[in-house]
Enzyme design. Sequence first.
Site, PDB file in Angstrom:
ATOM      1  N   GLN A 123       0.810  -1.207   0.000  1.00  0.00           N
ATOM      2  CA  GLN A 123       0.000   0.000   0.000  1.00  0.00           C
ATOM      3  C   GLN A 123       0.847   1.262   0.000  1.00  0.00           C
ATOM      4  O   GLN A 123       1.997   1.266   0.442  1.00  0.00           O
ATOM      5  CB  GLN A 123      -0.955   0.003   1.211  1.00  0.00           C
ATOM      6  CG  GLN A 123      -0.277  -0.254   2.531  1.00  0.00           C
ATOM      7  CD  GLN A 123      -1.229  -0.387   3.734  1.00  0.00           C
ATOM      8  OE1 GLN A 123      -0.871  -0.978   4.742  1.00  0.00           O
ATOM      9  NE2 GLN A 123      -2.399   0.165   3.644  1.00  0.00           N
ATOM     10  N   GLU A 208      -8.657   5.475   5.948  1.00  0.00           N
ATOM     11  CA  GLU A 208      -8.516   4.657   7.156  1.00  0.00           C
ATOM     12  C   GLU A 208      -8.439   5.503   8.427  1.00  0.00           C
ATOM     13  O   GLU A 208      -7.832   6.568   8.437  1.00  0.00           O
ATOM     14  CB  GLU A 208      -7.237   3.813   7.054  1.00  0.00           C
ATOM     15  CG  GLU A 208      -7.054   2.883   8.264  1.00  0.00           C
ATOM     16  CD  GLU A 208      -5.839   1.955   8.149  1.00  0.00           C
ATOM     17  OE1 GLU A 208      -5.015   2.152   7.237  1.00  0.00           O
ATOM     18  OE2 GLU A 208      -5.720   1.051   8.977  1.00  0.00           O
TER      19      GLU A 208
END
Length: 273
Positions: A123, A208
């Site tokens: 990521q 997130e």
Amino acid sequence: MRFITTLTALLSALTHLVLAAPLTEQRRARLAAKRAAATPRILGSHPLIPADGINASSNGNNSHVQYSSNWAGAVLIGSGYTTVTGTIVVPMPKAGSGAGGKASSASAWVGIDGDTCSTSILQTGIDFTYTNGQVSYDAWYEWFPDYAYNFDGISIKAGDTVTMTVTANSKTGGTAVIENQSTGKTATHTFSAQSAALCETNAEWIVEDFESGGSLVPFANFGTVTFTGASARSGGGTVGVNGATIIDIQQGSKVLTDCGTSGSSSVYCRYIG
Ligand SMILES: *[C@@H]1O[C@H](CO)[C@@H](O)[C@H](O)[C@H]1NC(C)=O
Ligand SMILES: *[C@@H]1O[C@H](CO)[C@@H](O)[C@H](O)[C@H]1NC(C)=O
Ligand SMILES: *[C@@H]1O[C@H](CO)[C@@H](O)[C@H](O)[C@H]1NC(C)=O
């Protein structure tokens, strides 16, 4: 007065020190927390809460809505995902509704795996933090379960247009790239011989709420993050976001995001806390 002035200067110096460090600490703590939660699903720090009674989006293509305490966005679940890309305009975060005067943060990133595949995540993304009227940003890359690391030499501000791309050249190697669309300048990290192999079964575009010291940091009011040009490569072809599972953040009884897809190449998340 002198004492107060000195004390103020000292406190200000201390605050600066405290401000300088937390994101790295938080990111490391977030990783440690992910590791500690040895559940089959990294994103599921609690079991999935069924979408009964709540429609996070009225978009007809967003039929599969899941709730998570830390992930919001869209996940494609399939096979052979080797590249995921998306472009965001960096938001100006504000204090989240649950911040209570503390720093609040959120992170926007693209990645491969981490949902149904818990072995690893490739990521890259940007963290944004609001503290006492100040905002700060970090650009980072990560091959979970290793730590996340900051890219050097990128200075980010609200309104920057940034393209994030991860590419798996194999299940244990690849690249993370952050591109400044204003300048075309890129920052790249190359991973090789990672001990945790990817499954290549998830491609995702995520906002997130990460963890620090085992609990979620107060989630920042990030306004809206939209990933445009959202696409993935799978089996030699390029796919858009149609059919992605939509995830919204729910903490306690409160739903904090409203995410969905718009057309075949755009994923949006709105803060609604
Ligand atoms: C959710 O969406 C479905 C399908 O569009 C609809 O039938 C249902 O009434 C909606 N539920 C709520 C609570 O809005
Ligand atoms: C991109 O470049 C512009 C112009 O130099 C700069 O103002 C901006 O902060 C840069 N953003 C990133 C993310 O590098
Ligand atoms: C839904 O998906 C179809 C293709 O499967 C696409 O043509 C259409 O634009 C999508 N609708 C929305 C509202 O995103």
